[in-house]
Scaffold this motif. Structure first.
Motif, PDB file in Angstrom:
ATOM      1  N   MET A   1      15.642  -0.322  13.436  1.00 11.77           N
ATOM      2  CA  MET A   1      14.690   0.082  12.425  1.00 11.77           C
ATOM      3  C   MET A   1      14.163  -1.174  11.723  1.00 11.77           C
ATOM      4  O   MET A   1      14.922  -2.053  11.348  1.00 11.77           O
ATOM      5  CB  MET A   1      15.359   1.019  11.420  1.00 11.77           C
ATOM      6  N   TYR A   2      12.874  -1.228  11.557  1.00  9.09           N
ATOM      7  CA  TYR A   2      12.228  -2.323  10.848  1.00  9.09           C
ATOM      8  C   TYR A   2      11.902  -1.869   9.423  1.00  9.09           C
ATOM      9  O   TYR A   2      11.674  -0.689   9.180  1.00  9.09           O
ATOM     10  CB  TYR A   2      10.929  -2.731  11.545  1.00  9.09           C
ATOM     11  N   VAL A   3      11.868  -2.836   8.510  1.00 12.31           N
ATOM     12  CA  VAL A   3      11.554  -2.537   7.114  1.00 12.31           C
ATOM     13  C   VAL A   3      10.494  -3.511   6.629  1.00 12.31           C
ATOM     14  O   VAL A   3      10.598  -4.719   6.855  1.00 12.31           O
ATOM     15  CB  VAL A   3      12.808  -2.678   6.216  1.00 12.31           C
ATOM     16  N   ILE A   4       9.466  -2.973   5.979  1.00 11.03           N
ATOM     17  CA  ILE A   4       8.460  -3.789   5.303  1.00 11.03           C
ATOM     18  C   ILE A   4       8.626  -3.539   3.809  1.00 11.03           C
ATOM     19  O   ILE A   4       8.501  -2.413   3.350  1.00 11.03           O
ATOM     20  CB  ILE A   4       7.023  -3.407   5.731  1.00 11.03           C
ATOM     21  N   LEU A   5       8.964  -4.583   3.069  1.00 10.68           N
ATOM     22  CA  LEU A   5       9.045  -4.535   1.612  1.00 10.68           C
ATOM     23  C   LEU A   5       7.860  -5.305   1.067  1.00 10.68           C
ATOM     24  O   LEU A   5       7.653  -6.458   1.428  1.00 10.68           O
ATOM     25  CB  LEU A   5      10.331  -5.204   1.109  1.00 10.68           C
ATOM     26  N   PHE A   6       7.097  -4.659   0.187  1.00  9.41           N
ATOM     27  CA  PHE A   6       5.923  -5.334  -0.353  1.00  9.41           C
ATOM     28  C   PHE A   6       5.842  -5.091  -1.855  1.00  9.41           C
ATOM     29  O   PHE A   6       5.765  -3.949  -2.292  1.00  9.41           O
ATOM     30  CB  PHE A   6       4.644  -4.855   0.339  1.00  9.41           C
ATOM     31  N   LEU A   7       5.856  -6.161  -2.621  1.00  8.50           N
ATOM     32  CA  LEU A   7       5.784  -6.070  -4.077  1.00  8.50           C
ATOM     33  C   LEU A   7       4.312  -5.989  -4.486  1.00  8.50           C
ATOM     34  O   LEU A   7       3.730  -6.932  -4.992  1.00  8.50           O
ATOM     35  CB  LEU A   7       6.470  -7.268  -4.721  1.00  8.50           C
ATOM     36  N   GLY A   8       3.726  -4.868  -4.209  1.00 10.06           N
ATOM     37  CA  GLY A   8       2.314  -4.608  -4.473  1.00 10.06           C
ATOM     38  C   GLY A   8       1.932  -3.338  -3.750  1.00 10.06           C
ATOM     39  O   GLY A   8       2.788  -2.626  -3.228  1.00 10.06           O
ATOM     40  N   ASP A   9       0.652  -3.043  -3.678  1.00  9.31           N
ATOM     41  CA  ASP A   9       0.172  -1.859  -2.982  1.00  9.31           C
ATOM     42  C   ASP A   9      -0.017  -2.190  -1.503  1.00  9.31           C
ATOM     43  O   ASP A   9      -0.814  -3.066  -1.150  1.00  9.31           O
ATOM     44  CB  ASP A   9      -1.140  -1.385  -3.609  1.00  9.31           C
ATOM     45  N   PHE A  10       0.703  -1.493  -0.655  1.00  7.27           N
ATOM     46  CA  PHE A  10       0.665  -1.717   0.789  1.00  7.27           C
ATOM     47  C   PHE A  10      -0.756  -1.702   1.335  1.00  7.27           C
ATOM     48  O   PHE A  10      -1.132  -2.529   2.159  1.00  7.27           O
ATOM     49  CB  PHE A  10       1.521  -0.650   1.486  1.00  7.27           C
ATOM     50  N   PHE A  11      -1.577  -0.783   0.843  1.00  5.23           N
ATOM     51  CA  PHE A  11      -2.931  -0.624   1.377  1.00  5.23           C
ATOM     52  C   PHE A  11      -3.889  -1.733   0.951  1.00  5.23           C
ATOM     53  O   PHE A  11      -5.001  -1.805   1.441  1.00  5.23           O
ATOM     54  CB  PHE A  11      -3.495   0.738   0.981  1.00  5.23           C
ATOM     55  N   CYS A  12      -3.464  -2.613   0.056  1.00  3.03           N
ATOM     56  CA  CYS A  12      -4.322  -3.712  -0.407  1.00  3.03           C
ATOM     57  C   CYS A  12      -4.027  -5.030   0.297  1.00  3.03           C
ATOM     58  O   CYS A  12      -4.576  -6.056  -0.086  1.00  3.03           O
ATOM     59  CB  CYS A  12      -4.161  -3.888  -1.920  1.00  3.03           C
TER      60      CYS A  12
END
Length: 75
Positions: free
Chosen positions: A1-12
């Protein structure tokens, strides 16, 4: 399983979207965690939103703690 952590809005962020597209196209499972409040799905993958009201270093600590809790639940 892969994980994407993003401290912001993913769609931006096009880089996040491109990474997720590549992983999904490879047939892998992925978990998306962000600090946005947009859509809850991207290409039939659930996006977990973490609400951040803190500022400064506390924002980073809260995001880390909440991400850690969420990943324990999901694994």
């Amino acid at each position: 399983m892969y994980v994407i952590l993003f401290l912001g809005d993913f769609f931006c962020d096009a880089r996040c979207i491109n990474m997720v597209d590549t992983i999904i196209d490879a047939g892998k499972d992925i978990v998306i965690i962000d600090a946005g409040n947009g859509d809850k799905l991207y290409r039939n993958k659930k996006i977990y939103h973490i609400s951040l009201s803190a500022s400064g270093v506390y924002k980073y600590l809260k995001f880390y703690q909440e991400s850690k809790k969420l990943l324990k639940i999901l694994s």
